[in-house]
Design an enzyme around this catalytic site. Structure first.
Site, short mmCIF file in Angstrom:
data_model
loop_
_atom_site.label_atom_id
_atom_site.label_comp_id
_atom_site.label_asym_id
_atom_site.label_seq_id
_atom_site.Cartn_x
_atom_site.Cartn_y
_atom_site.Cartn_z
N HIS A 119 -38.62 -11.97 -108.58
CA HIS A 119 -39.07 -13.30 -108.18
C HIS A 119 -39.93 -13.26 -106.91
O HIS A 119 -40.68 -14.20 -106.63
CB HIS A 119 -37.88 -14.25 -108.01
CG HIS A 119 -37.06 -14.02 -106.79
ND1 HIS A 119 -35.87 -13.34 -106.81
CD2 HIS A 119 -37.23 -14.39 -105.49
CE1 HIS A 119 -35.35 -13.31 -105.60
NE2 HIS A 119 -36.17 -13.95 -104.77
N ASP A 150 -34.27 -9.46 -112.58
CA ASP A 150 -34.82 -9.80 -111.26
C ASP A 150 -35.05 -8.57 -110.39
O ASP A 150 -34.67 -8.55 -109.20
CB ASP A 150 -33.92 -10.80 -110.54
CG ASP A 150 -34.67 -11.58 -109.46
OD1 ASP A 150 -35.88 -11.32 -109.28
OD2 ASP A 150 -34.04 -12.43 -108.79
N SER A 228 -34.60 -11.63 -99.96
CA SER A 228 -34.67 -11.14 -101.33
C SER A 228 -35.38 -9.80 -101.40
O SER A 228 -36.48 -9.64 -100.86
CB SER A 228 -35.40 -12.15 -102.22
OG SER A 228 -34.69 -13.36 -102.30
#
Length: 514
Positions: A119, A150, A228
């Protein structure tokens, strides 16, 4: 304080003794507010004719400094990503949204590669990377993207980037109450950030980027936007990749465990071996694998009696399999009949994973997770040994695992939306991207029941089936008075619509007046 007191007592004793010489060397280590240690040396000595006694507390200081040096080496592996994105608008498919900038984290692994989240790189136009302690940003090149789990892989072609960075190694899935450190570049600053927490849960959990349910580690360390792609560490080894947090709760973050990371790396490696000359690494990843079924748990006693599950004797079951499982409610009709489960079957086990009546399998000692865990180490094209109860008989079938292709795609990335405009009418395929762009993030509460019911269908009835939506009616002379929008298109002149391409073909070939 105890060391100082002991030294004073010893000096007093030596003075009273008169004849023995005592030399006391004490290191007092204090922590200031910034976590920087200051050392104050105090020496007290008495001269005499005896030996020398020396006490020291430098051992703790040396260990702490060695630990800091080791951590500083680990930090050189964690990099900051600068990403420029141009996202499509699936509700107005001929338009692109304005370009925006975001940031994320990544870390170095073997083979001059870096890992991050998918992402972070979704719909990216340009990716720059900066190593910890470096002032220069380098152009990064995407090697592979796996939106379902992901994860993504990058590299940097400039050799200067790799000087001074250190490769991190992957470790095991952490246990409950293990202390983990999350390293990354969250919002709130430009420098490296370190947070610490403990593992509070290991379970199969939905990944918000794709909607797939995979193994996940829950921790109580803060994970914010920008974290992230950063590593979760125990010591100097990676136990997971930070990727999402629960906004409705405090101190709940999620980490992709190394089991999922290793499967991603193996899948990409298999693709590279099969087609090493392919330029785009994204197609090297084949995707998650499953057998495609919807099931009902077997906790109800009457349901167990109906399916004759309670009538199975131990002699009928393979070793390690018990009389428990899940009831197949629906199976993928696109699979061959001889390579499929049937509605009414009871799945007792997947390979060596015995399935309980609540749909869980054993993960570790006294830890149970959803049966989807049984596919964690499987690849598309592999076979799974499935133990079934069918019509009162226990049978074993070997089924081929396939990549799930739902009727309505969950989320689409890195592609341009498809659409068809005819006479001012705008048609698009139904997808969650369309619903999100049309109704907003809370589209489940705002979209029509007919559209949501179509999304609840999991399987296609034929190979190229697609739900087509009349999204908008553009204002023009021939659409005066029309207010059609957000409607499912079922047929054109009595002919059922199979997909968007079929619709365009029928409109092109139509020779009737209407």
């Amino acid at each position: 304080a105890a060391l100082v007191e002991t030294a004073s007592a010893a000096n007093s004793a030596a003075a009273a003794g008169g004849g023995n010489g005592v030399h006391i060397h004490v290191d007092v280590v204090d922590d200031d507010d910034n976590g920087v240690r200051s050392k104050e040396k105090k020496n007290k000595s008495r001269q005499g004719g005896g030996g020398v006694i020396e006490g020291t507390a430098t051992g703790a200081t040396t260990d702490a400094e060695a630990k800091r040096r080791a951590l500083r080496q680990v930090y050189t592996s964690v990099c900051k990503l600068f990403v420029w994105k141009t996202e499509p608008n699936f509700a107005l498919p001929w338009q692109m949204r304005p370009q925006r900038q975001s940031s994320g984290s990544a870390f170095v692994i073997s083979g001059r590669r870096l890992l991050t989240n998918a992402h972070v790189l979704a719909n990216a136009s340009q990716v720059l990377i900066r190593a910890h302690g470096d002032s220069k940003r380098y152009v990064a090149r995407i090697l592979a993207v796996a939106h379902d789990c992901d994860l993504a892989m990058l590299t940097v072609d400039d050799d200067d980037f790799w000087s001074g960075v250190r490769e991190l190694s992957l470790s095991h899935v952490p246990h409950l109450q293990d202390s983990v450190v999350v390293v990354g570049y969250p919002t709130g600053g430009d420098n490296l950030s370190v947070t610490k927490g403990v593992v509070s849960r290991v379970d199969v959990h939905p990944y918000s980027h794709s909607g797939h349910r995979l193994l996940c580690v829950q921790i109580d360390a803060a994970i914010n936007s920008g974290n992230s792609g950063g590593p979760a560490l125990i010591g100097s080894e990676v136990v997971g990749v930070a990727f999402q947090a629960r906004s409705a709760a405090e101190n709940i973050g999620y980490v992709i465990p190394t089991l999922i990371v290793e499967r991603f790396l193996q899948d990409v490696g298999r693709g590279q071996q099969a087609d090493p000359n392919r330029e785009s690494g994204e197609s090297w990843y084949s995707g998650t694998a499953t057998i495609g079924l919807l099931y009902q748990r077997m906790e109800n006693k009457q349901l167990r009696r109906y399916t004759k599950l309670d009538s199975i004797g131990a002699e009928m079951l393979p070793e390690g399999v018990t009389a428990s499982g899940v009831l197949v409610c629906e199976s993928d009709p696109m699979r061959p009949p001889n390579d499929n489960v049937h509605p009414g079957d009871v799945v007792l086990a997947l390979d060596d994973n015995d399935i309980a009546d609540d749909g869980t399998v054993l993960f570790r000692d006294r830890e149970r997770v959803n049966l989807l865990y049984a596919f964690t180490n499987k690849f598309v094209g592999d076979t799974a040994r499935v133990t079934l109860l069918r019509d009162g008989n226990v049978i074993v079938k070997h089924l081929t695992l396939q990549k799930p292709v739902p009727l309505v795609p969950s989320y689409l990335y890195d592609i341009k939306p498809r659409y068809c405009i005819f006479g001012g009418l705008v048609f698009v395929p139904l997808s969650h991207n369309y619903l999100r762009n049309e109704y907003g993030q809370a589209y489940v509460e705002k979209a029509s029941a007919k559209l949501l019911n179509a999304c609840s269908r999991r399987f296609r009835d034929f190979e190229d089936e697609e739900i087509v939506v009349l999204a908008h009616t553009l204002a023009c002379d021939i659409t005066v008075g029309y207010e059609f929008r957000r409607q499912i298109l079922e047929s054109v002149n009595g002919c059922a619509v199979r997909n968007l391409k079929h619709l365009a073909q029928m409109l092109d070939e139509c020779e009737e007046e209407f």
